[in-house]
Design a protein around this motif. Structure first.
Motif, PDB file in Angstrom:
ATOM      1  N   ARG A   1       0.774  -1.070   0.010  1.00  0.00           N
ATOM      2  CA  ARG A   1      -0.055   0.006   0.094  1.00  0.00           C
ATOM      3  C   ARG A   1       0.915   1.206   0.097  1.00  0.00           C
ATOM      4  O   ARG A   1       0.621   2.176  -0.675  1.00  0.00           O
ATOM      5  CB  ARG A   1      -1.002  -0.002   1.142  1.00  0.00           C
ATOM      6  N   LEU A   2       1.803   1.179   0.765  1.00  0.00           N
ATOM      7  CA  LEU A   2       2.869   2.482   0.748  1.00  0.00           C
ATOM      8  C   LEU A   2       3.543   2.506  -0.706  1.00  0.00           C
ATOM      9  O   LEU A   2       3.605   3.595  -1.232  1.00  0.00           O
ATOM     10  CB  LEU A   2       4.364   2.105   1.658  1.00  0.00           C
ATOM     11  N   GLU A   3       3.705   1.276  -1.419  1.00  0.00           N
ATOM     12  CA  GLU A   3       4.547   1.434  -2.736  1.00  0.00           C
ATOM     13  C   GLU A   3       3.547   2.042  -3.848  1.00  0.00           C
ATOM     14  O   GLU A   3       3.734   2.655  -4.754  1.00  0.00           O
ATOM     15  CB  GLU A   3       4.861   0.310  -3.073  1.00  0.00           C
TER      16      GLU A   3
ATOM     17  N   PRO B   1      -1.400   5.525 -12.310  1.00  0.00           N
ATOM     18  CA  PRO B   1      -2.798   6.189 -13.152  1.00  0.00           C
ATOM     19  C   PRO B   1      -3.996   5.095 -12.731  1.00  0.00           C
ATOM     20  O   PRO B   1      -4.840   5.850 -12.662  1.00  0.00           O
ATOM     21  CB  PRO B   1      -2.328   6.072 -14.386  1.00  0.00           C
ATOM     22  N   VAL B   2      -3.723   4.083 -12.395  1.00  0.00           N
ATOM     23  CA  VAL B   2      -5.039   2.945 -12.322  1.00  0.00           C
ATOM     24  C   VAL B   2      -5.379   2.876 -10.957  1.00  0.00           C
ATOM     25  O   VAL B   2      -6.375   2.300 -10.430  1.00  0.00           O
ATOM     26  CB  VAL B   2      -4.690   1.738 -12.762  1.00  0.00           C
ATOM     27  N   ALA B   3      -4.417   3.607 -10.116  1.00  0.00           N
ATOM     28  CA  ALA B   3      -4.851   3.463  -8.487  1.00  0.00           C
ATOM     29  C   ALA B   3      -5.759   4.121  -8.245  1.00  0.00           C
ATOM     30  O   ALA B   3      -6.475   5.270  -8.642  1.00  0.00           O
ATOM     31  CB  ALA B   3      -3.622   3.926  -7.785  1.00  0.00           C
ATOM     32  N   LYS B   4      -6.846   3.593  -7.436  1.00  0.00           N
ATOM     33  CA  LYS B   4      -8.019   4.293  -6.450  1.00  0.00           C
ATOM     34  C   LYS B   4      -7.478   5.028  -5.316  1.00  0.00           C
ATOM     35  O   LYS B   4      -6.682   4.730  -4.797  1.00  0.00           O
ATOM     36  CB  LYS B   4      -9.094   3.484  -6.113  1.00  0.00           C
ATOM     37  N   ILE B   5      -7.654   6.486  -5.350  1.00  0.00           N
ATOM     38  CA  ILE B   5      -7.458   7.194  -4.394  1.00  0.00           C
ATOM     39  C   ILE B   5      -8.477   7.907  -3.567  1.00  0.00           C
ATOM     40  O   ILE B   5      -9.712   8.221  -4.391  1.00  0.00           O
ATOM     41  CB  ILE B   5      -6.705   8.653  -5.184  1.00  0.00           C
ATOM     42  N   GLY B   6      -8.528   7.935  -2.308  1.00  0.00           N
ATOM     43  CA  GLY B   6      -9.594   8.420  -1.377  1.00  0.00           C
ATOM     44  C   GLY B   6      -9.145   8.398   0.069  1.00  0.00           C
ATOM     45  O   GLY B   6      -7.964   7.938   0.175  1.00  0.00           O
ATOM     46  N   PRO B   7      -9.756   9.041   0.692  1.00  0.00           N
ATOM     47  CA  PRO B   7      -9.274   9.057   2.347  1.00  0.00           C
ATOM     48  C   PRO B   7      -9.274   7.752   2.745  1.00  0.00           C
ATOM     49  O   PRO B   7     -10.181   6.936   2.550  1.00  0.00           O
ATOM     50  CB  PRO B   7     -10.537  10.080   3.020  1.00  0.00           C
TER      51      PRO B   7
ATOM     52  N   ARG C   1     -13.796  12.691  -2.067  1.00  0.00           N
ATOM     53  CA  ARG C   1     -14.164  11.262  -2.881  1.00  0.00           C
ATOM     54  C   ARG C   1     -13.443  10.463  -3.239  1.00  0.00           C
ATOM     55  O   ARG C   1     -12.171  10.814  -3.426  1.00  0.00           O
ATOM     56  CB  ARG C   1     -15.318  11.866  -3.984  1.00  0.00           C
ATOM     57  N   GLU C   2     -13.632   9.300  -3.591  1.00  0.00           N
ATOM     58  CA  GLU C   2     -12.720   8.339  -4.054  1.00  0.00           C
ATOM     59  C   GLU C   2     -12.540   8.275  -5.667  1.00  0.00           C
ATOM     60  O   GLU C   2     -13.700   8.478  -6.255  1.00  0.00           O
ATOM     61  CB  GLU C   2     -13.012   6.683  -3.607  1.00  0.00           C
ATOM     62  N   LEU C   3     -11.657   8.149  -6.045  1.00  0.00           N
ATOM     63  CA  LEU C   3     -11.515   8.594  -7.673  1.00  0.00           C
ATOM     64  C   LEU C   3     -10.246   7.813  -7.959  1.00  0.00           C
ATOM     65  O   LEU C   3      -9.346   7.496  -7.212  1.00  0.00           O
ATOM     66  CB  LEU C   3     -11.203  10.054  -8.174  1.00  0.00           C
ATOM     67  N   VAL C   4     -10.179   7.614  -9.370  1.00  0.00           N
ATOM     68  CA  VAL C   4      -9.022   6.791 -10.151  1.00  0.00           C
ATOM     69  C   VAL C   4      -7.871   8.037 -10.249  1.00  0.00           C
ATOM     70  O   VAL C   4      -8.397   9.071 -10.879  1.00  0.00           O
ATOM     71  CB  VAL C   4      -9.396   6.368 -11.353  1.00  0.00           C
ATOM     72  N   PHE C   5      -6.929   7.688 -10.123  1.00  0.00           N
ATOM     73  CA  PHE C   5      -5.639   8.681 -10.090  1.00  0.00           C
ATOM     74  C   PHE C   5      -5.503   9.478 -11.401  1.00  0.00           C
ATOM     75  O   PHE C   5      -5.153  10.518 -11.883  1.00  0.00           O
ATOM     76  CB  PHE C   5      -4.502   8.472  -9.523  1.00  0.00           C
TER      77      PHE C   5
END
Length: 364
Positions: free
Chosen positions: A202-204, A316-322, A336-340
């Protein structure tokens, strides 16, 4: 006599499309800034009105993370991330000799004739992992930034050695490789300070894509009218920045001050130090606890300046959110959660405008 660049189309073609860059303008002998580079008054940087950050309050010795002062050092890192979003580090693991070679290599690349650099323009570059350009998004900017750059995306060693420019590929590659453990450790400590433990994968994922820029800010005949880089925050997780000795990096203190009442602080160059700044993604995943830093760069009439940042961003394909643990604790998700890739597309589709890029992910 210097050619006239008062016609916007002529200037745009010369600087952007033909790859002459800002350096080409300066080398042509111009004695005043073309109108396309003149910033509106509220965007200009008044050096006399800015404070200079006190070095002893900003410099963190990373070697102390492995000693009895660990908790105190983490507290200092977290405080900087929660407030200014900028700090400087020493004993960071990147060889000091390499830092000097990076600055030399940057000057060597940009001192080449325009046709040598233009082979890396986006339309003709031998690979999408290397791009030469100027300003930020000149196609949409009302006023251009006084900066040229070469952007190198790291995929693997062999691609870097094949496609990156000969003048800087080896030192840029070494810079990325020797800074990786420092970035990972900083992220580990910052996330841990939030009471969340992330495993290595997850860090990577938060630093899955690394890009190194070499930025060149030529001397400017009217620095009071221009900016090297306009006010913005970085889109990624953490940025590692090498400054030269000239200076010119300014950070906004606080987020809620109105235009005209803002306080800007200059980040002074410190020999052997690297600047670390918090990016938008770290603000998002921390649910707003850590603050991405709004910053900008001034120009100077005295000497050309270089800087060398590494942008550590998710794939780029990673999902990002709190982080879910923080949403549960805070009782609200502020982003909100979104794709980077979506975030990147929005970031690079607009001119620099403070921290407005974060609005794309914010929940109002």
């Amino acid at each position: 006599m210097a050619p006239s660049f008062n016609d916007d189309n002529t200037l745009f073609n010369f600087v952007v499309k033909d790859g002459n860059g800002v350096k080409g303008l300066v080398d042509s002998g111009l004695t005043e800034v073309p109108s396309r580079y003149i910033q509106p008054p509220y965007q200009r940087i008044n050096k006399q009105q800015a404070a200079t950050a006190s070095p002893e309050n900003m410099v963190i010795d990373l070697s102390e993370l492995d000693g009895p002062n660990h908790d105190q050092v983490v507290k200092a890192i977290a405080h900087a991330a929660e407030t200014l979003g900028f700090f400087q580090v020493v004993n960071h693991g990147v060889p000091l000799k390499l830092l000097e070679l990076l600055k030399v290599s940057a000057h060597q690349f940009f001192s080449q004739p325009p046709e040598k650099k233009a082979v890396y323009l986006k339309a003709v570059s031998p690979s999408p992992i290397v791009k030469y350009g100027t300003s930020f998004v000149p196609e949409v900017e009302k006023a251009l930034e006084w900066k040229d750059y070469i952007n190198m995306v790291y995929t693997n060693d062999s691609d870097a050695l094949e496609f990156w420019p000969n003048e800087c590929k080896e030192v840029a590659l070494e810079y990325i490789k020797t800074s990786k453990e420092m970035v990972k450790r900083l992220l580990q400590e910052l996330i841990g300070n939030l009471g969340v433990n992330l495993d290595d994968s997850r860090l990577e994922s938060l630093m899955g894509l690394r890009m190194v820029n070499m930025n060149f800010y030529p001397t400017c005949p009217n620095p009071e009218l221009t900016v090297g880089v306009g006010r913005h925050s970085d889109m990624g997780t953490l940025t590692v920045l090498l400054q030269d000795g000239i200076g010119g990096l300014y950070v906004k203190k606080g987020e809620n001050l109105s235009t005209g009442n803002e306080e800007w602080i200059e980040i002074p160059p410190i020999d052997g130090a690297l600047v670390i700044n918090i990016g938008d993604i770290l603000q998002i995943i921390s649910n707003g606890r850590y603050k991405s830093a709004e910053h900008r760069v001034r120009t100077t009439s005295s000497a050309s300046r270089v800087s060398v940042p590494i942008f550590n961003v998710p794939l780029p394909v990673a999902k990002i959110g709190p982080l879910p643990e923080l949403v549960a604790r805070d009782g609200v998700a502020r982003y909100r959660e979104l794709v980077f890739q979506e975030y990147m597309n929005n970031f690079f589709g607009n001119a620099h405008e403070g921290k407005k890029s974060l609005d794309f992910a914010a929940i109002n």
